[in-house]
Design a protein around this motif. Structure first.
Motif, PDB file in Angstrom:
ATOM      1  N   ARG A  42       4.894 -36.203  44.740  1.00 24.82           N
ATOM      2  CA  ARG A  42       4.852 -37.033  45.953  1.00 24.82           C
ATOM      3  C   ARG A  42       3.908 -38.220  45.772  1.00 24.82           C
ATOM      4  O   ARG A  42       4.223 -39.343  46.189  1.00 24.82           O
ATOM      5  CB  ARG A  42       4.419 -36.195  47.157  1.00 24.82           C
ATOM      6  N   ASP A  43       2.758 -37.999  45.154  1.00 26.13           N
ATOM      7  CA  ASP A  43       1.803 -39.092  44.940  1.00 26.13           C
ATOM      8  C   ASP A  43       2.399 -40.157  44.028  1.00 26.13           C
ATOM      9  O   ASP A  43       2.245 -41.364  44.272  1.00 26.13           O
ATOM     10  CB  ASP A  43       0.507 -38.556  44.344  1.00 26.13           C
ATOM     11  N   LEU A  44       3.077 -39.720  42.967  1.00 33.64           N
ATOM     12  CA  LEU A  44       3.678 -40.678  42.039  1.00 33.64           C
ATOM     13  C   LEU A  44       4.779 -41.478  42.723  1.00 33.64           C
ATOM     14  O   LEU A  44       4.874 -42.703  42.556  1.00 33.64           O
ATOM     15  CB  LEU A  44       4.226 -39.951  40.812  1.00 33.64           C
ATOM     16  N   LEU A  45       5.605 -40.805  43.511  1.00 35.34           N
ATOM     17  CA  LEU A  45       6.683 -41.504  44.207  1.00 35.34           C
ATOM     18  C   LEU A  45       6.134 -42.463  45.255  1.00 35.34           C
ATOM     19  O   LEU A  45       6.663 -43.567  45.443  1.00 35.34           O
ATOM     20  CB  LEU A  45       7.612 -40.487  44.866  1.00 35.34           C
ATOM     21  N   ALA A  46       5.065 -42.069  45.944  1.00 29.12           N
ATOM     22  CA  ALA A  46       4.464 -42.963  46.933  1.00 29.12           C
ATOM     23  C   ALA A  46       3.917 -44.223  46.283  1.00 29.12           C
ATOM     24  O   ALA A  46       3.948 -45.311  46.863  1.00 29.12           O
ATOM     25  CB  ALA A  46       3.350 -42.233  47.683  1.00 29.12           C
ATOM     26  N   ASP A  47       3.438 -44.084  45.047  1.00 37.32           N
ATOM     27  CA  ASP A  47       2.851 -45.212  44.332  1.00 37.32           C
ATOM     28  C   ASP A  47       3.904 -46.117  43.711  1.00 37.32           C
ATOM     29  O   ASP A  47       3.755 -47.345  43.696  1.00 37.32           O
ATOM     30  CB  ASP A  47       1.898 -44.695  43.257  1.00 37.32           C
ATOM     31  N   LYS A  48       4.996 -45.524  43.194  1.00 35.86           N
ATOM     32  CA  LYS A  48       5.945 -46.295  42.402  1.00 35.86           C
ATOM     33  C   LYS A  48       7.339 -46.395  43.001  1.00 35.86           C
ATOM     34  O   LYS A  48       8.181 -47.129  42.478  1.00 35.86           O
ATOM     35  CB  LYS A  48       6.058 -45.684  40.990  1.00 35.86           C
ATOM     36  N   GLU A  63       1.065 -27.695  44.069  1.00 31.59           N
ATOM     37  CA  GLU A  63       0.419 -28.673  43.190  1.00 31.59           C
ATOM     38  C   GLU A  63       1.453 -29.592  42.552  1.00 31.59           C
ATOM     39  O   GLU A  63       1.235 -30.810  42.428  1.00 31.59           O
ATOM     40  CB  GLU A  63      -0.389 -27.944  42.121  1.00 31.59           C
ATOM     41  N   LEU A  64       2.577 -29.021  42.148  1.00 27.69           N
ATOM     42  CA  LEU A  64       3.656 -29.829  41.583  1.00 27.69           C
ATOM     43  C   LEU A  64       4.188 -30.799  42.626  1.00 27.69           C
ATOM     44  O   LEU A  64       4.421 -31.976  42.340  1.00 27.69           O
ATOM     45  CB  LEU A  64       4.770 -28.916  41.077  1.00 27.69           C
ATOM     46  N   ILE A 115       4.151 -36.010  34.418  1.00 31.04           N
ATOM     47  CA  ILE A 115       4.228 -34.748  35.154  1.00 31.04           C
ATOM     48  C   ILE A 115       5.028 -33.698  34.403  1.00 31.04           C
ATOM     49  O   ILE A 115       4.837 -32.503  34.592  1.00 31.04           O
ATOM     50  CB  ILE A 115       4.835 -34.994  36.560  1.00 31.04           C
ATOM     51  N   GLY A 116       5.917 -34.132  33.527  1.00 34.42           N
ATOM     52  CA  GLY A 116       6.683 -33.184  32.721  1.00 34.42           C
ATOM     53  C   GLY A 116       7.889 -32.600  33.419  1.00 34.42           C
ATOM     54  O   GLY A 116       8.340 -31.508  33.054  1.00 34.42           O
TER      55      GLY A 116
END
Length: 405
Positions: free
Chosen positions: A17-23, A11-12, A56-57
């Motif tokens: 990965r989703d955040l990096l793909a977006d930004k 889950e982490l 995400i912390g």
């Protein structure tokens, strides 16, 4: 022990990965690298770092829960580093959330330490450990910065009146101020840091301590670096105000933990290079056939796949032993870290070289991100101890003869 990823770790991974793909797409990283070369350019993506820390912390993974952190283990940190390596993300996660945080955790339990850990966990503050990124965890710490105690920390001269009867404060006492003088080369993450954690030699005397110095009180000079997404800097102190935090016991732990977890970043680099190359050779055609159908290409990629699988086992083993709560023989941890670094560094470099070569002409261009991965792999290979350092370190705990020079 299990080397499989837990549900929490997956889950982490998905969140990062989703955040990096977006930004932080490959094109975005290339654009930032181009911009960093201009005057006033910043190599680190601080907006991305704030998003990782806030949403995400990840900044507080190693910080205890009572201080606002996640109280996680090295296994979770390793998962984050895999994803950051896969994206060559220009963020100070390794320098702040791993190296600096671990050094702080070993400095003691003073008020200043706890307060700084709380700020690091929230992402409010970013720190950097003022030690060369090329420092080996197997060599004794030799601070290049000297701390002179402030007047209130020094003994009062005889005949100074009633005040002379007050017991002087020891320069080693946490919270005591002093002035730091010296220079440290090859520091990673200093450009993005708010606070520098500096191992210092106390003057007078031969003691050592860990101090906090506001980055505005130091001179940070960014140097040309092979890795365009993780530059190094020379940090100079000239009478900079410094606050003693505690002991330097955590610095060696930080270097050893950093070396072991750097293998996970190298794994991420190698996996991206392998997956990207496989996808490319299945699309690129010569003689009306996909390049990947040629036997020579198949064999090269099959060999590389085996290396990456081995690197994953070595990196996961190191992360698991570094992150366990149970009492583990320190020699087992040392062996796991040394094996992971000695092996994963070479695998990442080989994977990046194959990526560049098998992409043909496009792999040689600045517009393709392959060169970023090759440079990150080469820079990581000599960070926190070279493969030779780690192989040499294996000789005693593994009871093997040392390499023949």
């Amino acid at each position: 022990m299990t080397l499989l990823y837990t549900e929490v770790e997956e889950e982490l991974r998905a969140a990062v990965r989703d955040l990096l793909a977006d930004k932080s797409s490959s094109s975005a990283v290339l654009t930032r690298v181009d911009g960093a070369a201009s005057p006033g350019g910043m190599p680190y993506d601080m907006d991305l770092w704030k998003a990782l820390a806030r949403d995400i912390g990840v900044a507080g993974l190693l910080v205890p829960e009572e201080l606002g952190g996640a109280g996680a283990s090295a296994r979770e940190v390793a998962v984050v580093l895999e994803e950051l390596g896969r994206a060559v993300a220009p963020v100070p996660f390794l320098s702040s959330a791993v190296l600096a945080t671990t050094a702080l955790l070993g400095a003691g339990d003073g008020v200043a330490v706890r307060g700084l850990l709380e700020r690091l966990a929230s992402g409010e503050t970013t720190a950097a450990l003022a030690v060369s990124f090329a420092a080996s965890p197997y060599q004794p710490l030799s601070p290049a910065v000297t701390l002179d105690p402030s007047p209130e920390a020094a003994p009062m001269p005889d005949g100074a009146g009633a005040a002379s009867t007050v017991a002087p404060v020891s320069p080693m006492t946490p919270g005591v101020d002093g002035t730091a003088t010296g220079r440290v080369t090859g520091v990673v993450g200093a450009e993005a840091a708010d606070v520098l954690l500096v191992p210092v030699r106390l003057s007078p005397g031969d003691g050592v301590a860990l101090c906090a110095v506001d980055v505005s009180a130091a001179q940070v000079t960014t140097l040309p670096s092979l890795d365009l997404t993780r530059p190094v800097a020379t940090v100079s102190f000239s009478g900079a105000r410094a606050e003693v935090l505690g002991t330097v016991a955590g610095v060696r732990d930080a270097l050893l933990l950093g070396a072991g977890l750097l293998a996970s970043e190298q794994l991420g680099v190698a996996e991206w290079c392998l997956n990207t190359t496989v996808a490319y050779v299945n699309e690129r055609k010569q003689f009306a056939r996909p390049v990947g159908s040629f036997q020579a290409i198949k064999h090269r990629l099959a060999d590389l796949w085996l290396e990456v699988v081995g690197a994953r086992a070595a990196a996961r083993n190191a992360a698991d032993l570094l992150g366990t709560d149970a009492e583990v023989d320190s020699s087992k941890v040392a062996v796991a870290v040394a094996v992971a670094q000695a092996y994963c560094g070479a695998v990442a470099v080989h994977a990046a070289e194959e990526c560049v070569q098998l992409h043909g002409g496009i792999g040689m261009t600045w517009e393709h991100p392959a060169h970023l991965y090759l440079k990150r792999a080469k820079a990581d290979e000599i960070a926190l101890g070279t493969p030779g350092d780690h192989r040499q370190a294996l000789t005693e705990p593994a009871d093997l003869p040392g390499p023949v020079s």
